[in-house]
Design an enzyme around this catalytic site. Structure first.
Site, mmCIF file in Angstrom:
data_model
loop_
_atom_site.group_PDB
_atom_site.id
_atom_site.type_symbol
_atom_site.label_atom_id
_atom_site.label_comp_id
_atom_site.label_asym_id
_atom_site.label_seq_id
_atom_site.Cartn_x
_atom_site.Cartn_y
_atom_site.Cartn_z
ATOM 1 N N HIS A 32 0.837 -1.198 0.000
ATOM 2 C CA HIS A 32 0.000 0.000 0.000
ATOM 3 C C HIS A 32 0.874 1.251 0.000
ATOM 4 C CE1 HIS A 32 -3.552 -2.312 1.938
ATOM 5 N NE2 HIS A 32 -3.902 -1.984 0.701
ATOM 6 N N CYS A 67 -3.446 0.851 9.582
ATOM 7 C CA CYS A 67 -4.402 -0.147 9.070
ATOM 8 C C CYS A 67 -5.449 -0.535 10.106
ATOM 9 C CB CYS A 67 -3.659 -1.412 8.639
ATOM 10 S SG CYS A 67 -2.290 -1.147 7.506
#
Length: 262
Positions: A167, A254
Site C-alpha cells: 500500500h 491499518c
C-alpha cells in the site's frame, strides 16, 4: 480551526479474531500469535483513547481473517464517509460489514461502485488527497473516489506505489499539516514535492506507517533511530508493538478508522 487531517474525535477498530492466522500476506514470515496481537491491539486502543477520542472496538469477524485492518474498508472525511471496494476479493465483505457502523455516525455515506480501492493507499493531507495506484487500488477506483470527493471540495492526486510495496501508506504517513514521514524510496518518486519530509532511518523503513492522531504520533516499537529523529523534531511519540500485524503486512494506520463524524 484544528487541522482536519489529523485532529479527530472518534476512531473505530476491530478486534483480531482466531482466524487472523489465515490472513493475507505477500511474504510468509510466520503466522501471528493471537495472544500477542490482542495485547498489542489493546495498547493501540488505549493510546487512541489517551488523546481524548471516543474509540469503538468492534467484535472480531471470523469469516474475514483480515477484518482487523479496518482502514481499508472506508475513507472518513469531514463531509462524509466513503465505503471502499477492496482489491483482494476475500475482503469485499469487510467493507459491507463496516457500512452500518458509519451509517450510525455519519449523515452522508457514499460507496465506491466500480474498480478497486483500499484505504491503505490513501493519504489525506490539508491540501489534497493522495492516492497510490497499487495491486489493491486501480485507476477506475480512484476515478470513482475522485467523483465523490469533488462534490465535497477535495482535490485527488494519483501517485504510484513503488513495486513490491503493498500500500502507498506502507511507506509513508502524515506527521502534521505540512510534514510527511517517508521512506527514501517513496520520496524519491517526487510525490511529496512541496511537503516537508522526514526520512525513516536506514534499515527502519518498516516504521514509515505511523499515525498522527491529535497531539501524538503513534509509531511501531523497535525503530529507535527514527523515533529519535521524530523526538528531536518535536513530536510527542507513543511506541506500540506491531510485530504480529506486520506478519500480515499490516501497519498501525491499518488498524483504525479515524474521523470526526458529521
Amino acid at each position: 480551526m484544528p487541522p482536519v487531517s489529523h485532529t479527530f474525535t472518534h476512531a473505530i477498530t476491530r478486534r483480531p479474531g482466531n482466524s487472523v492466522t489465515d490472513g493475507l500476506r505477500d511474504t510468509d514470515i510466520g503466522a501471528p500469535d493471537l495472544a500477542t496481537f490482542l495485547d498489542h491491539h489493546a495498547a493501540y486502543v488505549a493510546a487512541l483513547r489517551a488523546t481524548g477520542a471516543t474509540v469503538s472496538v468492534l467484535d472480531a469477524l471470523e469469516p474475514y481473517p483480515d477484518a482487523c485492518f479496518v482502514e481499508d474498508t472506508a475513507l472518513c472525511l469531514p463531509q462524509g464517509a466513503i465505503i471502499m471496494r477492496p482489491g483482494a476479493p476475500t475482503r469485499l465483505g469487510e467493507a459491507l460489514e463496516m457500512k452500518p457502523h458509519l451509517d450510525a455516525l455519519y449523515s452522508n455515506v457514499e460507496t465506491i461502485t466500480s474498480g478497486y480501492i483500499e484505504g491503505g493507499d490513501i493519504l489525506v493531507t490539508e491540501r489534497e488527497i493522495l492516492v497510490g495506484l497499487s495491486a489493491r487500488t486501480d485507476a477506475t477506483g480512484v476515478a470513482n473516489l475522485t467523483d465523490i470527493t469533488a462534490k465535497w471540495g477535495h482535490k485527488v492526486r494519483t501517485v504510484q506505489t513503488p513495486p513490491g510495496v503493498l500500500h502507498f501508506k506502507t511507506d509513508c504517513s502524515l506527521l502534521d499539516a505540512v510534514t510527511v514521514l517517508s521512506t527514501e524510496l517513496l520520496d524519491a518518486s517526487g510525490c511529496f514535492d512541496g511537503y516537508n519530509v522526514i526520512h525513516t532511518s536506514p534499515g527502519e523503513e518498516a516504521c514509515a506507517n505511523a499515525i498522527r492522531f491529535n497531539g501524538s504520533v503513534l509509531m511501531p516499537a523497535g525503530f529507535p533511530c527514527t523515533a529519535e529523529k521524530l523526538d528531536k523534531a518535536g513530536y510527542e511519540i507513543t511506541q506500540i508493538g506491531n510485530s504480529e500485524a506486520a506478519k500480515l503486512d499490516g501497519g498501525l494506520s491499518c488498524l483504525s478508522l479515524r474521523f470526526t463524524p458529521c
